[in-house]
Design a protein around this motif. Structure first.
Motif, PDB file in Angstrom:
ATOM      1  N   GLU A  20       0.835  -1.194   0.000  1.00  0.00           N
ATOM      2  CA  GLU A  20       0.000   0.000   0.000  1.00  0.00           C
ATOM      3  C   GLU A  20       0.875   1.251   0.000  1.00  0.00           C
ATOM      4  O   GLU A  20       1.826   1.354   0.774  1.00  0.00           O
ATOM      5  CB  GLU A  20      -0.924   0.026   1.215  1.00  0.00           C
ATOM      6  CG  GLU A  20      -1.883   1.188   1.178  1.00  0.00           C
ATOM      7  CD  GLU A  20      -2.943   1.122   2.260  1.00  0.00           C
ATOM      8  OE1 GLU A  20      -3.844   1.957   2.224  1.00  0.00           O
ATOM      9  OE2 GLU A  20      -2.864   0.251   3.136  1.00  0.00           O
ATOM     10  N   SER A  78      -4.633   6.785  -1.497  1.00  0.00           N
ATOM     11  CA  SER A  78      -3.726   5.658  -1.335  1.00  0.00           C
ATOM     12  C   SER A  78      -3.969   4.674  -2.471  1.00  0.00           C
ATOM     13  O   SER A  78      -4.981   4.735  -3.172  1.00  0.00           O
ATOM     14  CB  SER A  78      -3.924   4.972   0.020  1.00  0.00           C
ATOM     15  OG  SER A  78      -5.207   4.387   0.093  1.00  0.00           O
ATOM     16  N   LEU A  80      -3.373   0.367  -3.350  1.00  0.00           N
ATOM     17  CA  LEU A  80      -2.969  -0.971  -2.928  1.00  0.00           C
ATOM     18  C   LEU A  80      -2.608  -1.792  -4.156  1.00  0.00           C
ATOM     19  O   LEU A  80      -3.453  -2.022  -5.028  1.00  0.00           O
ATOM     20  CB  LEU A  80      -4.094  -1.666  -2.153  1.00  0.00           C
ATOM     21  CG  LEU A  80      -3.791  -3.102  -1.719  1.00  0.00           C
ATOM     22  CD1 LEU A  80      -2.643  -3.136  -0.710  1.00  0.00           C
ATOM     23  CD2 LEU A  80      -5.035  -3.766  -1.164  1.00  0.00           C
ATOM     24  N   SER A 109      -2.032  -5.263  -5.311  1.00  0.00           N
ATOM     25  CA  SER A 109      -2.263  -6.634  -4.868  1.00  0.00           C
ATOM     26  C   SER A 109      -1.849  -7.664  -5.920  1.00  0.00           C
ATOM     27  O   SER A 109      -2.156  -8.846  -5.780  1.00  0.00           O
ATOM     28  CB  SER A 109      -3.744  -6.817  -4.503  1.00  0.00           C
ATOM     29  OG  SER A 109      -4.571  -6.504  -5.608  1.00  0.00           O
TER      30      SER A 109
END
Length: 75
Positions: A24, A54, A56, A58
């Protein structure tokens, strides 16, 4: 591919946190950026468009790499 020009600075990516869900990034306040990723600081790939606040990451292949670099570029 190939080398991309250096983007205009928007401010630093803040905290970088590794979680069980991925990596993140805390983005500069008020900025809307495209997130780019590189394994060598030469060739950059856009991995997210118009991120704010933000981001993330993944993606298992990227987050498993022993070395990787992120940057945010202005839209």
């Amino acid at each position: 591919g190939g080398a991309d020009p250096m983007p205009t600075p928007l401010g630093d990516i803040g905290a970088v946190t590794v979680t069980e869900d991925g990596i993140e990034l805390s983005l500069p306040a008020g900025a809307t950026v495209d997130i780019e990723y590189s394994e060598d600081l030469i060739t950059w790939e856009v991995i997210a468009n118009e991120a704010t606040g933000s981001f993330l990451d993944s993606d298992a292949a990227r987050t498993a790499n022993p070395v990787g670099f992120y940057r945010g570029t202005a839209n």
